[in-house]
Design a protein around this motif. Structure first.
Motif, PDB file in Angstrom:
ATOM      1  N   LYS A 393       0.823  -1.208   0.000  1.00 19.22           N
ATOM      2  CA  LYS A 393       0.000   0.000   0.000  1.00 19.22           C
ATOM      3  C   LYS A 393       0.855   1.255   0.000  1.00 19.22           C
ATOM      4  O   LYS A 393       0.514   2.263  -0.639  1.00 19.22           O
ATOM      5  N   ARG A 396       2.408   1.675  -3.669  1.00 19.81           N
ATOM      6  CA  ARG A 396       1.518   1.764  -4.820  1.00 19.81           C
ATOM      7  C   ARG A 396       1.478   3.161  -5.460  1.00 19.81           C
ATOM      8  O   ARG A 396       1.471   3.276  -6.693  1.00 19.81           O
ATOM      9  N   PRO A 397       1.455   4.273  -4.716  1.00 21.37           N
ATOM     10  CA  PRO A 397       1.418   5.588  -5.376  1.00 21.37           C
ATOM     11  C   PRO A 397       2.698   5.940  -6.131  1.00 21.37           C
ATOM     12  O   PRO A 397       2.714   6.897  -6.913  1.00 21.37           O
ATOM     13  N   HIS A 398       3.805   5.194  -5.890  1.00 21.86           N
ATOM     14  CA  HIS A 398       5.093   5.597  -6.438  1.00 21.86           C
ATOM     15  C   HIS A 398       5.681   4.590  -7.431  1.00 21.86           C
ATOM     16  O   HIS A 398       6.766   4.852  -7.970  1.00 21.86           O
TER      17      HIS A 398
END
Length: 461
Positions: A393, A396-398
């Motif tokens: 988690k 995931r954004p990177h």
């Protein structure tokens, strides 16, 4: 005409000249009309005045009376002026006899009808007003030559137009100066840009700029920001690439030295195996760097040559079969007979290769990596599914950032370029990359692209 200043000058001068010509035409027409009305009114008043003088002097006693006067006096002299002796006067009785006339009047009767009329007498056209006095039985005719009248009107018009003709060059000069002065902010902007060094990508000040230049300045500032961002990305890309290439090259050098100085065959073989692995990692990194460059610049090697999407997926899987076998991972392909062709194979192939490669490296020994091609109306989906640990988690954004390595990186090495290459290639193709965890464990990666029109069926031979 390529000059904005010249175009503005010509447009403004043409528009002003058109208005000027219209005004000149209107002045000429209105002047002729008004001067004609004034001269006609003068004829009318002169005829009425002569009739009034005759009435006051006693008029004519009867039809057989002699002339009003023995000899009508001539009009006053004008010193040889062009308009001298313009007016003439005749007094005719109802009996058809000439009662009196002014000096220089023709012998023929100037008019027959009452009121205004024009008549040619002795080769000259006269404008005449005839006043009828029925009580005294006379017709008073006052007229002036048409040629003299036209010269008078022409002189008045020329007198009005001469200043206008002199104003036209002055007006053109004022328009040129106004255009030049109005475009000075654009010249100052050009000079400011020409004096600016290539390294200065700071924003231009738009606060004091004219309203018409502010959109251009804002667009330039936006361009400067994008160029600065691109330069920063290139600098970071070069720095990361140099760092990432330096480490395996240093390892290759060390292992080569170990192989040269190895005391026995086992040590040498182990060093050579390490060299082979280092070459593979370096080769993968160089290939990914080239893929990243191609994806970010949206380069398609053969834009006019459409290739089958299922075949591209199969070729990528064949290329990675050796890696899958080495990792003891099974590759399963399912195209479902989807008919889809693309002219962007040079972007699609690297994207699929990096997705499959990441899935293979993330899968445990004995795992299965599935690759599917599906067409759903106006979209095409490439799905790659694995049973690895998935993306955390926090990561995931990177994960699509360049050189980003997550905490649970499967290989413990790598360049961190795989998903960033996929994201850049999919964006260049006008598609979307979706990453989502699987319920049974692992990761599902989807490339969603707009579907091209179905190819026409080949004729049967």
């Amino acid at each position: 005409m390529s000059s904005i200043r010249g175009r503005l000058f010509v447009i403004l001068l043409a528009a002003t000249g058109l208005i000027w010509l219209s005004a000149v035409g209107w002045i000429q027409h209105s002047t002729r009309t008004e001067v004609g009305h004034v001269l006609d009114r003068r004829l009318q008043e002169s005829a009425q005045m002569v009739a009034s003088l005759i009435r006051r002097s006693g008029g004519i006693a009867g039809p057989d009376s002699a002339g009003l006067v023995d000899e009508a006096p001539a009009l006053p002299g004008t010193g040889g002026h062009d308009l001298a002796r313009q007016l003439i006067c005749q007094v005719w009785g109802f009996d058809g006899r000439l009662k009196s006339e002014s000096d220089g009047a023709p012998s023929q009767q100037l008019a027959e009808a009452e009121g205004f009329s024009e008549r040619e007498v002795d080769g000259e056209v006269w404008r005449v007003y005839s006043h009828v006095d029925r009580e005294m039985g006379i017709r008073v005719m006052v007229g002036d030559a048409r040629a003299v009248r036209d010269r008078l009107v022409h002189g008045v018009v020329i007198g009005l137009l001469a200043p206008a003709l002199l104003i036209l060059p002055l007006l053109a000069a004022l328009i040129w100066l106004a255009v030049r002065r109005g475009l000075e902010p654009l010249d100052r902007l050009a000079q400011a840009l020409s004096r600016r060094p290539a390294t200065d990508l700071g924003a231009l000040q738009a606060r004091r700029a004219p309203a018409e230049l502010r959109p251009m300045i804002e667009a330039l500032n936006g361009l400067f920001r994008r160029v600065e961002g691109l330069r920063e990305r290139e600098r970071s890309f070069t720095a990361f690439a140099a760092h990432e290439l330096k480490t395996p090259l240093a390892g290759l050098k060390t292992q080569a030295q170990v192989a040269v100085l190895a005391p026995d065959g086992a040590t040498r073989d182990r060093a050579l195996a390490q060299i082979a692995q280092g070459v593979d990692r370096t080769d993968r990194m160089v290939r990914q760097l080239l893929d990243m460059t191609a994806a970010e610049n949206a380069i398609d090697a053969a834009p006019a040559c459409a290739q089958d999407g299922a075949r591209i997926l199969a070729e990528v899987a064949d290329d990675l079969a050796g890696l899958a076998q080495l990792r003891a991972v099974a590759l399963q392909l399912d195209t479902g007979g989807a008919a889809w062709r693309t002219t962007q194979a040079a972007l699609l192939a690297p994207a699929l290769r990096n997705l499959l490669e990441n899935a293979i490296l993330a899968s445990p020994a004995g795992g299965i990596v599935e690759a599917r091609l599906m067409r759903d109306g106006e979209t095409v989906r490439f799905c790659v599914l694995d049973r690895g640990p998935g993306i955390s988690k926090a990561d995931r954004p990177h994960v699509t950032e360049r050189f980003y390595r997550g905490m649970a990186h499967p290989s413990g090495g790598g360049s961190g370029l795989g998903l960033s290459i996929v994201a850049a290639a999919v964006k260049a193709m006008g598609g979307e990359l979706r990453l989502s965890p699987r319920a049974q464990g692992g990761e599902q990666a989807e490339i969603i692209l707009p579907a091209a029109p179905r190819p026409a069926p080949s004729p049967v031979r």
